[in-house]
Design an enzyme around this catalytic site. Structure first.
Site, short mmCIF file in Angstrom:
data_model
loop_
_atom_site.label_atom_id
_atom_site.label_comp_id
_atom_site.label_asym_id
_atom_site.label_seq_id
_atom_site.Cartn_x
_atom_site.Cartn_y
_atom_site.Cartn_z
N TYR A 187 43.46 22.08 40.66
CA TYR A 187 42.31 21.34 40.14
C TYR A 187 42.03 20.15 41.03
O TYR A 187 42.95 19.57 41.63
CB TYR A 187 42.61 20.80 38.74
CG TYR A 187 42.59 21.80 37.62
CD1 TYR A 187 41.39 22.22 37.06
CD2 TYR A 187 43.78 22.30 37.10
CE1 TYR A 187 41.39 23.12 36.00
CE2 TYR A 187 43.77 23.20 36.04
CZ TYR A 187 42.57 23.60 35.51
OH TYR A 187 42.57 24.50 34.46
N TYR A 231 48.64 28.55 38.11
CA TYR A 231 49.23 27.29 38.58
C TYR A 231 50.45 26.92 37.74
O TYR A 231 50.57 27.31 36.58
CB TYR A 231 48.21 26.16 38.60
CG TYR A 231 47.56 25.82 37.27
CD1 TYR A 231 48.19 25.01 36.33
CD2 TYR A 231 46.28 26.30 36.98
CE1 TYR A 231 47.57 24.69 35.14
CE2 TYR A 231 45.65 25.98 35.79
CZ TYR A 231 46.31 25.18 34.87
OH TYR A 231 45.70 24.86 33.68
N ARG A 286 50.85 29.00 34.39
CA ARG A 286 49.75 29.39 33.51
C ARG A 286 49.03 30.60 34.09
O ARG A 286 48.71 30.63 35.27
CB ARG A 286 48.73 28.24 33.36
CG ARG A 286 49.27 27.00 32.73
CD ARG A 286 48.93 26.80 31.25
NE ARG A 286 48.62 27.94 30.46
CZ ARG A 286 47.44 28.18 29.89
NH1 ARG A 286 46.45 27.33 30.03
NH2 ARG A 286 47.24 29.25 29.16
N HIS A 320 38.29 27.39 31.60
CA HIS A 320 38.04 26.65 30.37
C HIS A 320 36.55 26.72 30.04
O HIS A 320 35.71 26.57 30.92
CB HIS A 320 38.44 25.18 30.53
CG HIS A 320 39.91 24.99 30.78
ND1 HIS A 320 40.80 24.71 29.78
CD2 HIS A 320 40.64 25.04 31.92
CE1 HIS A 320 42.02 24.59 30.30
NE2 HIS A 320 41.94 24.79 31.59
N HIS A 354 42.85 31.23 34.38
CA HIS A 354 41.93 31.08 33.24
C HIS A 354 40.77 30.17 33.60
O HIS A 354 40.86 29.38 34.55
CB HIS A 354 42.67 30.50 32.03
CG HIS A 354 43.30 29.17 32.31
ND1 HIS A 354 44.54 29.04 32.89
CD2 HIS A 354 42.86 27.90 32.11
CE1 HIS A 354 44.83 27.77 33.04
NE2 HIS A 354 43.82 27.04 32.59
FE LIG Z 1 43.70 24.91 32.87
#
Ligand SMILES: [Fe+2]
Length: 290
Positions: A151, A190, A200, A205, A203
Site C-alpha cells: 500500500y 501481503y 492476507r 476493499h 483483496h
Molecule cells: Fe487490505
C-alpha cells in the site's frame, strides 16, 4: 481523487514501523506459528459444522469474538451498537455530489504518467437489494495494494516495491442497472503481524456510501482459488462457507477484453439471506479499519 480515502488505509493489517532489518530476516520466533492458528481455525470450523448438524442456523456474519484474529481480541465490540442520529451526523460527515465523480476515476491504471506494473484486470458487478433489484446512483469506492502487495501508506513497511504509477484508489457511481466497473491491477498478497508468516489473501476493499453517511458499508472482495483462504483469520471470521464464497469474485471471460485485461465479476447484495458481509454492521458505527 479524494485524499481522505487514504485514511482508510490506517489498518492493523498493515505492518507497523519496525526496527530496520534485512527484508528476508525471520520475525521474532516468540510469535505464534501459522500451524497453531490453523489448528484454532479448524477447531472453530468443526464446532460450527457440528452445530449446523444439530440444527443450528447458518452464521452469515463474521464472529466479532474470533480469537485467531489476534489483534481483534481486545478491540472487538462487546456491547450493543448505539444508534446514531442521522440528522446530526449529516452536519459533520462528508458529502458528495454525483457530478463530483468523473468517469475516469474508475480507472486506477491512468492516474500517473506511466502504466502500473502487474496484471491489468477489470472488476465489474452490480449492487443489488435483497430482491435482486439494482441499486442505482451509489458511490462505490475501492482501495487496494499494488501488484507487489504494497500500500502507499506510511504504516506499510512491507519490503515490497512501491509502484510510482499506482496509487490504488478509485471510485465510480453505479448505473441505472446497479452496475459498477473498475479497471485496475490485480493486488498482491501481503504480510501482516497477526502471527509468524501471516499473509492476507489478495483483496480489494470496497466502500458503498449509501444515500446518507450512516448507511455507508465497507467490505472486501477476494479472488478465486486463493491458497491463503484457509490460513487467513480475517477471511475465516465468517465461519459459513457459503457466506465466505460471496466475498469471492468469479472469473468472467465475457468481461475479459482481448489483448487487454482479465475480467472478474462480483455482485454486492445489500440485504436478505444472500447479503454480502459488510464491516459496519458487524463492527459498529465507527467502522473497522481492516
Ligand atoms: Fe487490505
Amino acid at each position: 481523487m479524494p485524499e481522505d480515502i487514504t485514511a482508510e488505509l490506517e489498518s492493523e493489517e498493515l505492518v507497523p514501523p519496525a526496527e530496520p532489518k534485512a527484508a528476508h530476516q525471520p520475525l521474532d520466533k516468540a510469535i505464534e506459528l501459522q500451524a497453531d492458528l490453523s489448528a484454532e481455525i479448524s477447531a472453530i470450523g468443526e464446532a460450527y459444522q457440528r452445530a449446523l448438524k444439530d440444527g443450528g442456523q447458518p452464521e452469515i456474519q463474521p464472529r466479532l469474538d474470533y480469537p485467531p484474529y489476534r489483534s481483534s481480541i481486545l478491540r472487538h465490540p462487546t456491547k450493543s451498537l448505539q444508534h446514531a442520529d442521522p440528522e446530526t451526523i449529516e452536519l459533520y460527515s462528508p458529502a458528495f455530489g454525483h457530478q463530483d465523480v468523473h468517469a475516469l476515476e474508475s480507472d486506477l491504471t491512468i492516474q500517473h504518467n506511466g502504466e502500473p506494473l502487474g496484471e491489468r484486470i477489470i472488476v465489474s458487478g452490480k449492487v443489488l437489494d435483497g430482491d435482486g433489484r439494482p441499486v442505482a446512483g451509489q458511490l462505490v469506492e475501492i482501495w487496494q495494494a499494488n501488484s507487489s502487495g504494497r500500500y502507499i501508506h506510511k504504516r506499510d513497511q512491507h519490503p515490497a516495491p512501491i509502484d510510482p504509477n499506482f496509487t490504488g484508489i478509485g471510485r465510480c457511481i453505479t448505473g441505472p442497472d446497479g452496475s459498477y466497473r473498475f479497471i485496475t491491477i490485480k493486488p498482491g498478497a501481503y504480510p501482516w503481524k497477526n502471527h509468524l508468516n501471516a499473509w492476507r489473501p489478495a483483496h480489494i476493499h470496497f466502500s458503498l456510501f449509501g444515500t446518507e453517511f450512516t448507511q455507508r458499508i465497507i467490505t472486501q472482495m477476494y479472488f478465486p482459488a486463493d491458497q491463503l483462504f484457509p490460513l487467513d483469520p480475517i477471511y475465516q471470521t465468517i465461519v459459513d462457507q457459503d457466506a465466505r464464497d460471496r466475498l469471492v469474485a468469479t472469473y468472467d471471460h465475457s468481461l475479459t477484453e482481448p489483448e487487454w485485461a482479465l475480467g472478474y465479476n462480483w455482485d454486492i447484495v445489500l440485504t436478505g439471506p444472500k447479503r454480502t458481509w459488510t464491516e459496519n454492521e458487524a463492527l459498529g458505527a465507527e467502522g473497522d479499519e481492516e
